[in-house]
Design a protein around this motif. Structure first.
Motif, mmCIF file in Angstrom:
data_model
loop_
_atom_site.group_PDB
_atom_site.id
_atom_site.type_symbol
_atom_site.label_atom_id
_atom_site.label_comp_id
_atom_site.label_asym_id
_atom_site.label_seq_id
_atom_site.Cartn_x
_atom_site.Cartn_y
_atom_site.Cartn_z
ATOM 1 N N MET A 95 0.811 -1.215 0.000
ATOM 2 C CA MET A 95 0.000 0.000 0.000
ATOM 3 C C MET A 95 0.843 1.262 0.000
ATOM 4 S SD MET A 95 -3.236 -0.730 2.391
ATOM 5 C CE MET A 95 -3.005 -2.049 3.544
ATOM 6 N N GLY A 96 0.430 2.227 -0.823
ATOM 7 C CA GLY A 96 0.996 3.559 -0.772
ATOM 8 C C GLY A 96 -0.099 4.521 -0.389
ATOM 9 N N MET A 97 0.277 5.686 0.154
ATOM 10 C CA MET A 97 -0.777 6.599 0.573
ATOM 11 C C MET A 97 -0.444 8.028 0.164
ATOM 12 S SD MET A 97 -2.516 6.973 4.271
ATOM 13 C CE MET A 97 -4.228 7.412 4.376
ATOM 14 N N VAL A 98 -1.473 8.769 -0.208
ATOM 15 C CA VAL A 98 -1.335 10.180 -0.532
ATOM 16 C C VAL A 98 -2.201 10.960 0.444
ATOM 17 C CG1 VAL A 98 -1.757 11.922 -2.288
ATOM 18 C CG2 VAL A 98 -0.837 9.706 -2.941
ATOM 19 N N PHE A 99 -1.632 11.993 1.046
ATOM 20 C CA PHE A 99 -2.316 12.694 2.127
ATOM 21 C C PHE A 99 -2.933 14.001 1.641
ATOM 22 C CE2 PHE A 99 1.087 10.187 3.881
ATOM 23 C CZ PHE A 99 0.528 9.593 4.995
ATOM 24 N N GLN A 100 -3.824 14.495 2.465
ATOM 25 C CA GLN A 100 -4.449 15.781 2.155
ATOM 26 C C GLN A 100 -3.405 16.906 2.138
ATOM 27 O OE1 GLN A 100 -7.521 16.758 4.935
ATOM 28 N NE2 GLN A 100 -8.044 18.653 3.888
ATOM 29 N N ASN A 101 -2.487 16.870 3.120
ATOM 30 C CA ASN A 101 -1.487 17.943 3.217
ATOM 31 C C ASN A 101 -0.158 17.558 2.590
ATOM 32 O OD1 ASN A 101 -3.287 19.559 4.670
ATOM 33 N ND2 ASN A 101 -2.801 18.387 6.514
ATOM 34 N N PHE A 102 -0.162 16.705 1.637
ATOM 35 C CA PHE A 102 1.014 16.264 0.856
ATOM 36 C C PHE A 102 2.064 15.560 1.706
ATOM 37 C CE2 PHE A 102 0.226 20.844 -0.514
ATOM 38 C CZ PHE A 102 -0.970 20.535 -1.102
ATOM 39 N N ASN A 103 2.465 16.201 2.855
ATOM 40 C CA ASN A 103 3.477 15.627 3.745
ATOM 41 C C ASN A 103 4.758 15.251 3.020
ATOM 42 O OD1 ASN A 103 1.782 15.901 5.850
ATOM 43 N ND2 ASN A 103 1.089 13.772 5.880
ATOM 44 N N LEU A 104 5.183 16.128 2.118
ATOM 45 C CA LEU A 104 6.499 15.905 1.509
ATOM 46 C C LEU A 104 7.559 16.247 2.541
ATOM 47 C CD1 LEU A 104 5.943 17.466 -2.001
ATOM 48 C CD2 LEU A 104 6.090 15.059 -1.410
ATOM 49 N N PHE A 105 8.776 15.717 2.325
ATOM 50 C CA PHE A 105 9.853 16.018 3.257
ATOM 51 C C PHE A 105 10.504 17.328 2.822
ATOM 52 C CE2 PHE A 105 9.898 11.223 3.050
ATOM 53 C CZ PHE A 105 9.033 11.098 4.117
ATOM 54 N N PRO A 179 -7.127 13.905 -1.455
ATOM 55 C CA PRO A 179 -5.916 14.446 -2.090
ATOM 56 C C PRO A 179 -6.081 15.849 -2.652
ATOM 57 C CG PRO A 179 -6.935 12.824 -3.503
ATOM 58 C CD PRO A 179 -7.680 12.769 -2.216
ATOM 59 N N THR A 180 -7.303 16.292 -2.886
ATOM 60 C CA THR A 180 -7.468 17.601 -3.512
ATOM 61 C C THR A 180 -8.086 18.631 -2.575
ATOM 62 O OG1 THR A 180 -9.577 16.859 -4.400
ATOM 63 C CG2 THR A 180 -7.689 16.692 -5.851
ATOM 64 N N SER A 181 -8.334 18.255 -1.318
ATOM 65 C CA SER A 181 -9.072 19.171 -0.436
ATOM 66 C C SER A 181 -8.258 20.378 -0.025
ATOM 67 C CB SER A 181 -9.515 18.426 0.822
ATOM 68 O OG SER A 181 -10.304 17.336 0.460
ATOM 69 N N ALA A 182 -6.903 20.257 -0.009
ATOM 70 C CA ALA A 182 -6.089 21.382 0.438
ATOM 71 C C ALA A 182 -5.612 22.223 -0.744
ATOM 72 C CB ALA A 182 -4.887 20.868 1.228
ATOM 73 N N LEU A 183 -6.165 21.953 -1.933
ATOM 74 C CA LEU A 183 -5.650 22.627 -3.123
ATOM 75 C C LEU A 183 -6.543 23.785 -3.533
ATOM 76 C CD1 LEU A 183 -4.687 19.564 -5.316
ATOM 77 C CD2 LEU A 183 -3.185 21.028 -3.999
ATOM 78 N N ASP A 184 -5.931 24.783 -4.160
ATOM 79 C CA ASP A 184 -6.709 25.844 -4.775
ATOM 80 C C ASP A 184 -7.483 25.240 -5.942
ATOM 81 O OD1 ASP A 184 -5.718 27.652 -3.036
ATOM 82 O OD2 ASP A 184 -4.081 28.290 -4.335
ATOM 83 N N PRO A 185 -8.694 25.773 -6.211
ATOM 84 C CA PRO A 185 -9.542 25.138 -7.236
ATOM 85 C C PRO A 185 -8.842 24.921 -8.566
ATOM 86 C CG PRO A 185 -10.735 26.870 -6.109
ATOM 87 C CD PRO A 185 -9.355 26.887 -5.545
#
Lengths: 256, 452
Positions: A95-105, A179-185
């Motif tokens: 499993m891989g996961m993509v978060f609402q807030n990206f959580n990149l390092f 995945p798209t909730s924190a993004l500008d439209p």
């Protein structure tokens, strides 16, 4: 190992990727997940929607053990998961996961974000890892940004990096937690396009999202949740166009 | 949002941005600014004049004492007084300058101190260059290997005899490592292959995996062997630890404490956040105990109490005890700094690392600590600066660091009662070091900013 539901997936698959059996979770006295059972077939695109606080994020985070649950069993490819090392290994391999807030390092470049797991866990040589990561970044259309740092990218670009970071570990199942909730439209589309492309490759996907258009376009089945329970499951044309329950109708009126 | 492909309706009016206005020009020069800020009203003018008068008075007195009426050449304090009764007597500081820097290190052997300190700095120099790969390894090698070279130079003795053969081997390895770093650096300027690459063809004949690592080891060992033969020929005059002193000793204690503070601090900070109760409570006890006691008490405890706990035949010298004490003290403070940094890392970073499959050690070493440490650079540097200043406390338990050497000047029969000038001198030295440390921390902060 057949899917138990009558509303079968449109794709011809027989293997169950994830089997959720009577999942129960409490936060203190608050019953967040109530007897949630669901089968997800291999290659199926499952969209989970519902009002906020309905437990959809908790459900998807329970699948890869980011959240604890008190009762129930989650099986991945027939293997029931517990809290031991073996289960963790299965989770990380599948499993891989993509978060609402990206959580990149933030302290690593885009490329390093993608190669980190390959070089340290897969023990891949740096050159091979770079090559593989560049291929993935190219696939999501941001190969030219490989040397930038996440802080220099727009939200949409960051989310696409996050997707390729997950894909680098070659998961069989991708989990998307809003995945798209924190993004500008105006950036939602570029991320959805990547997800649609991914769906076409036959990846098993579980997406918590409010993008009903995306659900109608690519979902094999849509799950509607409210108050910790699954209220409706079915193909998008059934759940989204012709809902049987009042709660679903009410929610869809708000969203659409 | 219900249609993904929204097309612009053609009827909309085209948006034309307003062209930007040029910024307002400031017409007044430096005099204009001064007039505008300091003499814009009668009250302000009077205030400005008052401040200028006070400043002039202060600066004049300081300069009179320190420069214009000061005596730079004299044989003793009496002569100083005769020449200029109300000026500084720098002659005393100058004649004791050597002692302030090297303590009671034998004059003929002081070049070894210079060489040792220089080697230490030279070792760290490659960290400034971006051309060098694996700079972390160089830093680690400095921490792990340089102390052996330093100790060999400072303590002296016949090679491998007084300090034992293990120390000798480590010294050779250290010098060999330094040679490789510099050789590779110079070679890389001309785009040549590094020294270690010379062994690749040879090594690849015998093994198939880890060729580069093994060829590096081969080159390293060979150069170390050469070093061992060379060092075998020289014999340095032994110098007892008791004779170390001055700024040199201050540097040794401070740099030791600074380098050890981070690893000890990391271990204690992680231990305090651990879910295992024994580790949690142990780290918490160490941190809280050490933090709630003044450094001077820790130092006294190290010198008087530590020998009681150790078996009778183990005898530490005073410096080793002090180093242990200062390291633990610095580590406990550092642990709280680092814990602050750890708490500032969002939970999502842990989750992202977990979903990639990184374990605890990988997550901490690759994701969390690099961010936490960078975030805490200002606090860490503040700790380092106060640590450098705190090391002067070791003079109280009788180590001849720069502070005790300075106070000793007043006991010299030629310079009896001369207290002020050495202390001023030390203040200036410490200001220089601490200020440059804080400036370095600023550049470091900019260079390593987490969120670029």
């Amino acid at each position: 190992m057949m899917t138990s539901s009558g509303h079968l997936a449109t794709k011809n698959t027989t293997n169950t990727a994830i089997k959720i059996d009577k999942l129960n979770k409490w936060y203190g006295d608050h019953h967040v997940l109530k007897d949630v059972s669901l089968d997800i077939s291999e290659g199926e695109i499952m969209v989970v929607c519902g009002p906020s606080g309905s437990g959809k994020s908790t459900l998807i985070r329970s699948l890869n053990h980011l959240e604890d649950y008190q009762e129930g069993v989650v099986s991945v490819f027939g293997q029931p998961l517990s809290r031991d090392r073996q289960s963790h290994k299965i989770i990380h391999q599948t499993m891989g996961m993509v978060f609402q807030n990206f959580n990149l390092f933030p302290h690593l470049t885009v490329l390093q974000n993608c190669t980190l797991g390959l070089t340290w866990l897969r023990k891949m040589s740096e050159r091979d890892a770079d090559k593989m990561a560049m291929r993935l970044l190219d696939r999501v259309g941001i190969a030219q940004l490989a040397t930038r740092y996440p802080g220099q990218l727009s939200g949409g670009q960051q989310q696409r990096v996050a997707i390729s970071r997950s894909l680098a570990m070659e998961p069989k199942i991708m989990l998307f937690d809003e995945p798209t909730s924190a993004l500008d439209p105006e950036m939602v589309k570029e991320v959805l396009d990547v997800m649609i492309d991914l769906a076409k490759t036959g990846m098993t996907m579980v997406c918590v999202t409010h993008e009903m258009q995306f659900a109608k376009q690519v979902a094999d089945r849509v799950v509607f949740m409210a108050d910790g329970e699954i209220i409706e499951v079915g193909p998008p044309e059934q759940v989204l166009v012709n809902p049987q329950w009042d709660r679903t109708k009410e929610f869809l009126q708000h969203v659409l | 949002m219900d249609d993904l492909n929204v097309k612009n309706p053609p009827t909309l009016k085209q948006f034309v941005p307003t062209p930007p206005r040029p910024p307002r020009q400031s017409k007044s020069g430096i005099f204009g600014t001064i007039r505008q800020r300091c003499f814009n009203s009668i009250g302000n003018s009077v205030l400005t004049l008052c401040v200028i008068a006070v400043l002039f008075y202060l600066v004049k007195h300081v300069l009179d004492w320190a420069v214009f009426n000061a005596v730079f050449i004299a044989d003793n304090r009496r002569q100083c007084m005769d020449i200029s009764p109300d000026g500084a007597c720098w002659a005393g500081v100058i004649s004791w300058f050597n002692g302030l820097i090297y303590g009671r290190f034998p004059v003929d052997e002081q070049w070894r101190v210079n060489v040792g300190v220089l080697l230490g700095l030279v070792w760290l120099l490659p960290l400034m260059s971006k051309r060098i790969p694996l700079r972390n390894v160089i830093l680690l090698s400095w921490i792990g290997l340089y102390p052996f070279v330093g100790a060999y130079l400072f303590l002296g003795g016949r090679f491998g005899a007084e300090l034992g053969w293990v120390h000798g081997v480590m010294t050779c390895l250290a010098l060999a490592f330094l040679t490789i770093i510099y050789a590779n650096w110079i070679l890389s300027v001309w785009d040549k292959k590094g020294l270690n690459e010379l062994f690749v063809p040879l090594v690849s004949r015998f093994v198939e995996r880890r060729i580069h690592l093994l060829s590096f080891v081969a080159a390293w060992l060979l150069i170390a062997l050469v070093m061992a033969f060379a060092l075998n020929q020289v014999s340095l005059e032994p110098v007892a630890i008791e004779r170390w002193g001055g700024l040199f000793l201050t540097f040794i204690i401070a740099s030791f404490a600074i380098t050890m503070a981070i690893p000890i601090g990391v271990v204690l900070a992680l231990g305090r956040r651990s879910k295992l109760p024994v580790i949690h409570w142990l780290s918490m006890t160490v941190i809280e105990l050490v933090r709630s006691v003044p450094l001077i008490t820790v130092l006294f405890m190290a010198v008087t109490l530590l020998p009681i706990f150790l078996p009778a035949d183990v005898e530490f010298n005073k410096l080793a005890q002090v180093l242990v004490a200062v390291c633990i003290f610095a580590g406990a403070y550092m642990a709280e700094n680092i814990r602050g940094g750890l708490q500032a890392i969002p939970k999502g970073q842990y989750e992202a690392a977990a979903t990639l499959g990184l374990g605890y050690l990988h997550t901490m070493a690759l994701i969390i600590l690099p961010q936490a440490l960078r975030m805490m650079i200002p606090n860490i540097m503040t700790s380092f600066i106060s640590l450098l200043k705190d090391t002067t406390l070791v003079s109280i338990i009788g180590l001849f660091d720069i502070m005790l050497m300075a106070r000793n000047i007043a006991n010299d029969k030629d310079w009896v009662g001369m207290h002020t000038e050495p202390l001023v001198m030390i203040s200036v030295l410490f200001f220089l070091f601490c200020y440059s440390m804080s400036q370095y921390s600023l550049t470091l902060e900019k260079r390593l900013k987490v969120d670029r």
